[in-house]
Design a protein around this motif. Structure first.
Motif, short mmCIF file in Angstrom:
data_model
loop_
_atom_site.label_atom_id
_atom_site.label_comp_id
_atom_site.label_asym_id
_atom_site.label_seq_id
_atom_site.Cartn_x
_atom_site.Cartn_y
_atom_site.Cartn_z
N GLU A 288 38.77 -26.52 -25.27
CA GLU A 288 37.17 -26.46 -25.05
C GLU A 288 36.40 -25.31 -24.73
N GLY A 289 37.49 -24.58 -23.88
CA GLY A 289 36.84 -23.36 -23.19
C GLY A 289 36.55 -23.71 -21.64
N PRO A 290 35.79 -22.89 -21.05
CA PRO A 290 35.27 -23.08 -19.83
C PRO A 290 34.40 -24.39 -19.62
N LEU A 291 34.73 -25.15 -18.53
CA LEU A 291 34.00 -26.48 -18.40
C LEU A 291 33.51 -26.77 -16.79
N THR A 292 32.50 -27.54 -16.87
CA THR A 292 32.15 -27.87 -15.35
C THR A 292 32.76 -29.07 -15.04
N ALA A 293 32.66 -29.30 -13.49
CA ALA A 293 33.46 -30.58 -13.05
C ALA A 293 32.77 -31.61 -13.70
N GLY A 294 31.24 -31.91 -14.15
CA GLY A 294 31.18 -32.87 -14.60
C GLY A 294 31.38 -32.97 -16.08
N GLN A 295 31.60 -32.03 -16.67
CA GLN A 295 32.11 -32.14 -18.04
C GLN A 295 33.55 -32.55 -18.22
N LEU A 296 34.25 -32.25 -17.22
CA LEU A 296 35.74 -32.61 -17.24
C LEU A 296 35.54 -34.04 -16.70
N ASN B 256 28.03 -27.93 -8.91
CA ASN B 256 28.01 -28.74 -10.07
C ASN B 256 27.76 -27.66 -11.37
N ALA B 257 27.26 -26.64 -11.07
CA ALA B 257 27.04 -25.52 -12.25
C ALA B 257 28.32 -24.60 -12.47
N ARG B 258 29.21 -24.73 -11.62
CA ARG B 258 30.35 -23.91 -11.62
C ARG B 258 31.25 -24.19 -13.17
N LEU B 259 31.62 -23.33 -13.75
CA LEU B 259 32.32 -23.17 -15.05
C LEU B 259 33.63 -22.92 -14.73
#
Length: 476
Positions: free
Chosen positions: A23-31, A69-72
């Motif tokens: 998927e490429g870079p993801l945030t912790a929330g997306q993970l 929460n915004a960190r990719l």
């Protein structure tokens, strides 16, 4: 039995890394959403992977673009570097890439047939060194090598074959010694299938067969997502398949009289001459591919109500290898169809293949390259071009039908330089003939990666191997 906490952590880590790869870079929330894990579990795995140097913060996401929460998070691409080689009888092409498979540098070098083994090996190894230096890479973690021939299933090494140069077999050991890297060798057609499945025409297929059409003939078999190599590594030696129309049978030491004699580069050149088809060719592109491309352009131009001349794209760096002996045809194999060919197809094959086993256009070399300067399209015109493609489709369909009757793959990809040159025009013709020859529903697709599929497959293999090692849980 439930997994232990350490096993569960390892499974979660690998899942997260695979998601970041895909998927490429993801945030912790997306993970959290993609893995289904709890917030504390995701926080723990992010911390573990960051401490291991496998992932890092690569940016921010969201309207505020601030806060944890915004960190990719993304995989650290320079955690390891890879090299991939496409080895042919006439030379080597190489790419150097990072852990994500992004190409940093690429190069190729010809190696003449008469070159001795030691100088040939040194020339190939030196090419890898120069390319890595150009990419700014000091150390290679994994090197993937694609080569013609049979790979021993027990050792993973290239088997001895009288049809291939000795330097091919010596190259892997030399690379390992020079770079202290993990070196993985695979048959070239198998790698083309890997590339077409991951990034090309077979992305939606777990079961398919790739038919390589280049200097030689080869096939790769993927069943239920698994590449099948056979007991001796010889799955896909389809050049040795006995077919009608060749006036003979293949032998244990040579494939003349087999399917190779109908659809190999030399046979295609001879067939084109019979139909008055000729073409200009780019350097290193098989002349057979240029002929097919030109014929397709003529037929397509006529269908649009005009004439056309093929515009040849940049040719692949190196062309596939002919396959005169066992082990020198590419990869594993099969294709599609069932039952006996219609009388019309057999008649056209027999009529055009008299003595085809040894006959080549007088202007072309034994491997399908022109000996003299490029020539314009011949006097056959649109009718000659269409007839040429029709008979070529008859021939290809015979091989495809034979293998489909055994494997029922549901999908066949026509790959290699000739397959790419024929594109949808050739695939459609083969599909129509196949539909009359077999009750088994089988798609015939044009490969999308052409001759570059081998090098791309070698890089994907190297990337997979490096990630499997780096992403593995630490031993306790």
């Amino acid at each position: 039995m439930p997994a232990s906490p350490s096993t569960a952590r390892a499974i979660n880590d690998r899942l997260a890394l695979r998601l970041l790869q895909r998927e490429g870079p993801l945030t912790a929330g997306q993970l959290k959403k993609l893995t289904g894990l709890s917030r504390p579990s995701v926080a723990d795995l992010v911390e573990r992977l960051a401490e291991a140097g496998l992932i890092g913060v690569v940016g921010e996401s969201g309207e505020q673009r601030r806060g944890p929460n915004a960190r990719l998070y993304g995989i650290v691409a320079d955690r390891a570097h890879l090299a991939a080689l496409d080895v042919r009888t006439e030379g080597v092409a190489v790419v150097v890439a990072d852990l994500l498979g992004s190409v940093l540098a690429e190069a190729s070098v010809p190696i003449a047939d008469e070159t001795d083994t030691v100088p040939a090996v040194e020339r190939a190894v030196a090419l890898v060194e120069r390319t890595a230096k150009e990419a700014g890479v000091e150390r290679l973690h994994t090197v993937g090598v694609g080569a013609p021939g049979l790979i021993d299933p027990a050792t993973g090494e290239l088997r001895d074959s009288t049809g291939l140069p000795e330097w091919h077999r010596r190259l892997a050991a030399a690379l390992q010694e020079r770079f202290a890297a993990r070196v993985v060798v695979e048959n070239e057609t198998n790698l083309a299938a890997l590339a077409e499945q991951r990034e090309g025409a077979a992305r939606d297929r777990d079961t398919f067969v790739l038919l390589w059409l280049g200097h030689g003939i080869g096939a790769a078999v993927v069943l239920d997502g698994v590449l099948r190599r056979g007991a001796s590594g010889g799955t896909g030696e389809i050049g040795f398949l006995p077919v009608p129309g060749t006036g003979g049978l293949p032998s244990a030491t040579g494939c003349e009289g087999g399917f190779h004699s109908l659809a190999g580069a030399a046979a295609i050149v001879g067939l084109a001459r019979e139909h008055g088809v000729s073409a200009s060719v780019s350097a290193h592109e098989p002349y057979a591919a240029a002929l097919v491309r030109e014929a397709v352009a003529r037929v397509s131009g006529a269908a649009r109500g005009g004439t056309a001349t093929a515009v040849l794209p940049p040719a692949p760096t190196l062309a596939p290898t002919p396959a005169p002996t066992p082990g020198s045809t590419p990869g594993p194999g099969s294709v599609s169809g069932s039952g006996s060919a219609p009388a019309s197809a057999l008649a056209s094959v027999r009529a055009s293949a008299q003595g085809v086993g040894g006959r080549v256009d007088s202007s072309a070399g034994s491997e399908g390259y022109p000996r003299s300067s490029p020539r314009p399209f011949g006097g056959g015109g649109v009718q000659g071009a269409s007839g040429f493609l029709d008979v070529l489709a008859d021939r290809v369909a015979l091989g495809v039908a034979s293998v489909t009757a055994v494997l029922d793959p549901g999908c066949v990809v026509l790959s290699g330089e000739v397959g790419r040159a024929g594109g949808e025009t050739l695939a459609t013709r083969v599909r129509e003939r196949l539909g009359r020859m077999t009750p088994l529903p089988t798609e015939v697709r044009a490969g999308s990666l052409g001759g570059g599929a081998v090098l791309r497959g070698a890089l994907l293999m190297a990337r997979d191997g490096a990630q499997d090692e780096l992403f593995a849980p630490p031993e306790r």
